[in-house]
Design an enzyme around this catalytic site. Structure first.
Site, PDB file in Angstrom:
ATOM      1  CG  ASN A   1     -62.668  -2.274  -7.411  1.00 32.69           C
ATOM      2  OD1 ASN A   1     -63.089  -1.272  -6.834  1.00 32.69           O
ATOM      3  ND2 ASN A   1     -62.615  -3.462  -6.819  1.00 32.69           N
TER       4      ASN A   1
ATOM      5  CG  ASN B   1     -58.933 -14.915  -1.705  1.00 36.23           C
ATOM      6  OD1 ASN B   1     -58.996 -16.121  -1.994  1.00 36.23           O
ATOM      7  ND2 ASN B   1     -59.284 -14.459  -0.512  1.00 36.23           N
TER       8      ASN B   1
ATOM      9  CB  THR C   1     -64.552  -2.636   1.770  1.00 35.58           C
ATOM     10  OG1 THR C   1     -63.270  -1.987   1.849  1.00 35.58           O
ATOM     11  CG2 THR C   1     -65.559  -1.721   1.089  1.00 35.58           C
TER      12      THR C   1
ATOM     13  CB  VAL D   1     -66.561   2.237   1.182  1.00 35.47           C
ATOM     14  CG1 VAL D   1     -67.799   1.353   1.073  1.00 35.47           C
ATOM     15  CG2 VAL D   1     -66.706   3.468   0.291  1.00 35.47           C
TER      16      VAL D   1
ATOM     17  CE1 TYR E   1     -56.130   3.683  -0.802  1.00 35.03           C
ATOM     18  CE2 TYR E   1     -56.868   5.953  -0.611  1.00 35.03           C
ATOM     19  CZ  TYR E   1     -57.145   4.622  -0.866  1.00 35.03           C
ATOM     20  OH  TYR E   1     -58.417   4.233  -1.188  1.00 35.03           O
TER      21      TYR E   1
ATOM     22  CE  LYS F   1     -57.108   4.436  -4.442  1.00 34.71           C
ATOM     23  NZ  LYS F   1     -57.673   3.387  -5.316  1.00 34.71           N
TER      24      LYS F   1
END
Length: 289
Positions: free
Chosen positions: A93, A40, A208, A206, A173, A177
């Protein structure tokens, strides 16, 4: 707690929002320079402008990056090193939440449906994309001298507690990870005597923009979200003169711990595991012992 040296440069993927944005803000507040690498580019450019305006100087640049595209990442690293001359910290990240990889299980309708190709977008971004970032980070560090904190560079990957724990709703996922955790532990061993550290930060959920806000409502109500400041504190432990290497620093709500490697049957397996490294290095033409 470890701190960065003024003027040290950080390259952060997924830095226009969420953990990456919070991390960039923290590093600039400590006198660092940041590269905001994000798909983005509009949000990234606006964020960089905000940081620069507040600092009264150029402390941040924005680069458009699709982390799953090697050429994008290489161009972004080249732009960063052209402008800032070196990169001291790389934060792999960027990530996304689970995309259903197969249709929901339904034996009643299965025979009438065609087999579908799995959607591997979650693994493409959360594993392959991070490995592209890591590959460029490690090769960049190899090509630069030891910096003010005493290292060629430091790689910190964003993982998750789902790197250790399974999730019936998030198989891709969890797989990606887990891959990041074991890559980190393996790479940390390889680079341990090369003035490079490799670590991972592994939070539970978290608050976000990684997922629709409606997902977070029951977690807020039950106080099951992990604290952003505690997440940032774990990143901080890896910076500056810190010698931490090969650690999976984990956060769940108010709990913080360094997740230990799996040692079940380790003594029985280690002779073969160690010997395969020795023999593969010979085949690879690598002088590492």
């Amino acid at each position: 707690m470890a701190v960065i040296s003024r003027g040290e440069v950080s390259y952060i993927t997924g830095a226009a929002s969420g953990i990456g944005r919070a991390l960039a803000t923290m590093l600039v507040s400590q006198g660092g320079l940041v590269v905001i690498a994000d798909l983005n580019v509009e949000a990234g450019s606006k964020f960089a402008s905000e940081l620069n305006e507040k600092a009264g100087s150029i402390v941040a640049i924005s680069v458009e990056v699709d982390t799953t595209v090697w050429e994008d990442q290489m161009a972004a690293f080249q732009q960063a090193t052209n402008i800032f001359k070196r990169i001291d910290y790389v934060f792999a990240n960027a990530g996304i939440a689970e995309h259903p990889w197969l249709p929901p299980f339904d034996p009643e309708t299965a025979a009438s449906r065609p087999m579908v190709k799995p959607d591997l977008a979650t693994a493409d971004i959360n594993l392959t994309g991070q490995l592209y970032t890591a590959a460029l980070a490690l090769q960049t560090f190899e090509r630069q001298e030891i910096g003010p904190s005493g290292f060629r560079g430091k790689l910190i990957l964003t993982a998750s507690v789902f790197g250790y724990y399974p999730s019936r709703a998030m198989p891709l996922y969890a797989a990606s990870k887990a891959g990041i955790i074991n890559f980190m532990r393996s790479a940390a061993q390889y680079y341990a005597n090369k003035n490079i550290t490799v670590n991972a930060i592994a939070p539970n959920l978290v608050d976000t923009p990684i997922a629709p806000d409606v997902l977070f409502i029951p977690f807020r109500e039950r106080k099951l979200l992990s604290d952003m400041q505690l997440v940032l504190d774990q990143f901080q432990k890896c910076l500056g003169e810190s010698t931490i290497n090969g650690h999976a620093l984990s956060i769940s709500q108010d709990n913080v711990w360094a997740h230990p490697p799996d040692t079940h049957m380790f003594e029985e397996n280690n002779p073969a595991c160690d010997l395969i490294s020795v023999e593969l290095f010979k085949l690879f033409g690598d002088s590492t012992a």
